[in-house]
Design a protein around this motif. Sequence first.
Motif, PDB file in Angstrom:
ATOM      1  N   GLN A 137      93.763 -17.936  40.260  1.00  0.00           N
ATOM      2  CA  GLN A 137      92.856 -19.118  40.497  1.00  0.00           C
ATOM      3  C   GLN A 137      92.136 -19.053  41.618  1.00  0.00           C
ATOM      4  O   GLN A 137      91.263 -19.680  41.825  1.00  0.00           O
ATOM      5  N   THR A 138      92.446 -18.160  42.799  1.00  0.00           N
ATOM      6  CA  THR A 138      91.702 -17.805  43.886  1.00  0.00           C
ATOM      7  C   THR A 138      90.749 -16.873  43.444  1.00  0.00           C
ATOM      8  O   THR A 138      90.908 -15.742  42.954  1.00  0.00           O
ATOM      9  N   ASP A 139      89.258 -17.416  43.525  1.00  0.00           N
ATOM     10  CA  ASP A 139      88.257 -16.280  43.285  1.00  0.00           C
ATOM     11  C   ASP A 139      87.737 -15.800  44.664  1.00  0.00           C
ATOM     12  O   ASP A 139      87.247 -16.540  45.174  1.00  0.00           O
ATOM     13  N   TRP A 140      87.840 -14.350  44.619  1.00  0.00           N
ATOM     14  CA  TRP A 140      87.473 -13.595  45.624  1.00  0.00           C
ATOM     15  C   TRP A 140      86.006 -13.170  45.318  1.00  0.00           C
ATOM     16  O   TRP A 140      85.817 -12.474  44.419  1.00  0.00           O
ATOM     17  N   GLU A 141      85.034 -13.422  46.181  1.00  0.00           N
ATOM     18  CA  GLU A 141      83.507 -12.981  46.063  1.00  0.00           C
ATOM     19  C   GLU A 141      83.358 -11.772  46.767  1.00  0.00           C
ATOM     20  O   GLU A 141      83.062 -11.786  47.797  1.00  0.00           O
ATOM     21  N   VAL A 142      83.500 -10.565  45.948  1.00  0.00           N
ATOM     22  CA  VAL A 142      83.122  -9.137  46.685  1.00  0.00           C
ATOM     23  C   VAL A 142      81.851  -9.170  46.621  1.00  0.00           C
ATOM     24  O   VAL A 142      81.100  -9.175  45.576  1.00  0.00           O
ATOM     25  N   PRO A 178      92.543  -5.602  54.382  1.00  0.00           N
ATOM     26  CA  PRO A 178      93.019  -5.996  53.394  1.00  0.00           C
ATOM     27  C   PRO A 178      92.451  -5.284  52.370  1.00  0.00           C
ATOM     28  O   PRO A 178      91.014  -4.798  52.234  1.00  0.00           O
ATOM     29  N   GLY A 179      93.285  -4.649  51.378  1.00  0.00           N
ATOM     30  CA  GLY A 179      92.692  -3.813  50.197  1.00  0.00           C
ATOM     31  C   GLY A 179      93.710  -2.850  50.017  1.00  0.00           C
ATOM     32  O   GLY A 179      94.884  -2.870  50.199  1.00  0.00           O
ATOM     33  N   GLY A 180      93.394  -1.556  49.249  1.00  0.00           N
ATOM     34  CA  GLY A 180      94.291  -0.661  48.792  1.00  0.00           C
ATOM     35  C   GLY A 180      93.824   0.379  47.725  1.00  0.00           C
ATOM     36  O   GLY A 180      92.713   0.519  47.460  1.00  0.00           O
ATOM     37  N   ARG A 181      94.869   0.978  47.129  1.00  0.00           N
ATOM     38  CA  ARG A 181      94.238   2.067  46.209  1.00  0.00           C
ATOM     39  C   ARG A 181      93.964   1.454  44.659  1.00  0.00           C
ATOM     40  O   ARG A 181      94.573   0.368  44.353  1.00  0.00           O
ATOM     41  N   LEU A 182      92.935   2.221  44.166  1.00  0.00           N
ATOM     42  CA  LEU A 182      92.474   1.701  42.915  1.00  0.00           C
ATOM     43  C   LEU A 182      93.600   2.180  41.975  1.00  0.00           C
ATOM     44  O   LEU A 182      93.971   3.329  42.114  1.00  0.00           O
ATOM     45  N   ASN A 199      87.044  -5.373  40.691  1.00  0.00           N
ATOM     46  CA  ASN A 199      88.337  -5.697  39.902  1.00  0.00           C
ATOM     47  C   ASN A 199      89.613  -5.341  41.019  1.00  0.00           C
ATOM     48  O   ASN A 199      90.595  -5.998  40.999  1.00  0.00           O
ATOM     49  N   GLY A 200      89.491  -3.926  41.273  1.00  0.00           N
ATOM     50  CA  GLY A 200      90.766  -3.481  42.109  1.00  0.00           C
ATOM     51  C   GLY A 200      90.788  -4.091  43.531  1.00  0.00           C
ATOM     52  O   GLY A 200      91.975  -4.477  43.900  1.00  0.00           O
ATOM     53  N   LEU A 201      89.777  -4.423  44.097  1.00  0.00           N
ATOM     54  CA  LEU A 201      89.829  -5.142  45.414  1.00  0.00           C
ATOM     55  C   LEU A 201      90.231  -6.445  45.389  1.00  0.00           C
ATOM     56  O   LEU A 201      90.932  -7.116  46.119  1.00  0.00           O
ATOM     57  N   LYS A 202      89.675  -7.299  44.395  1.00  0.00           N
ATOM     58  CA  LYS A 202      90.154  -8.624  43.925  1.00  0.00           C
ATOM     59  C   LYS A 202      91.598  -8.574  43.864  1.00  0.00           C
ATOM     60  O   LYS A 202      92.391  -9.591  44.181  1.00  0.00           O
TER      61      LYS A 202
END
Length: 224
Positions: A131-136, A101-105, A113-116
């Motif tokens: 609302q979903t908080d992804w902890e990178v 999961p991910g992609g280009r900035l 911020n881009g990964l979130k």
Amino acid sequence: MPMMNDQLNTGDECVVNSDDGCDLIVDIYPLSNYFFSSKPPPPPPAAVKDETLADRALRLKSKYEDVHGMRNCVEAVILVELFKHPHVLLLQSKNCIYKLPGGRLRPGESDVNGLKRKLLSKLSADDDNHQTDWEVGECIGSWWKSDFDTLPYPYMPSSGKIPKECTKLYLVKLPSNRDFIVPKKFKLLAVPICQLHENRKTYGSIIAGIPQLLSRFSINMIPS
């Protein structure tokens, strides 16, 4: 290879042991703690629809020449426990290509911020409203391409040319439970890390290298 509703789940956390700064602990939760469903896929850009690998290389080269910059990508390494063994969450497209999961900035966008943003797009509801908080967590590895049609390497190319692409892998911590909503064009799979190890033919160099990147961590599997 486990799969649920065309998708799967993850849990992963990184903590430095106070007694030994080199001992990193990753807490992961059972796959059964998570719920999976699907959502309609976004319409593909006209330039991307039905393109071949050669077409993709030409498109990326054209963009590189237009903006005179390196293509920067970020991807998430998300772990869950299944059968008392750590599994990595991978997205599988209809052409059997596996992706993290991910992609280009975007230009000027930070890695975190881009990964979130990408995780919200690919693993959360469209009306999530952040609302979903992804902890990178920390960056565990970087891969480089000297050209758009070459294989990635875990070191800067020695050709003397400016790299065309850099992909960074980040650990992403999951809470003990979460809903995953994945576009229907993907399946979300939980793949055991032992199956990934040096299996470049199936998963590609970056995914096949994840077990080695995780070897410096102690994985703590938390029961339900």
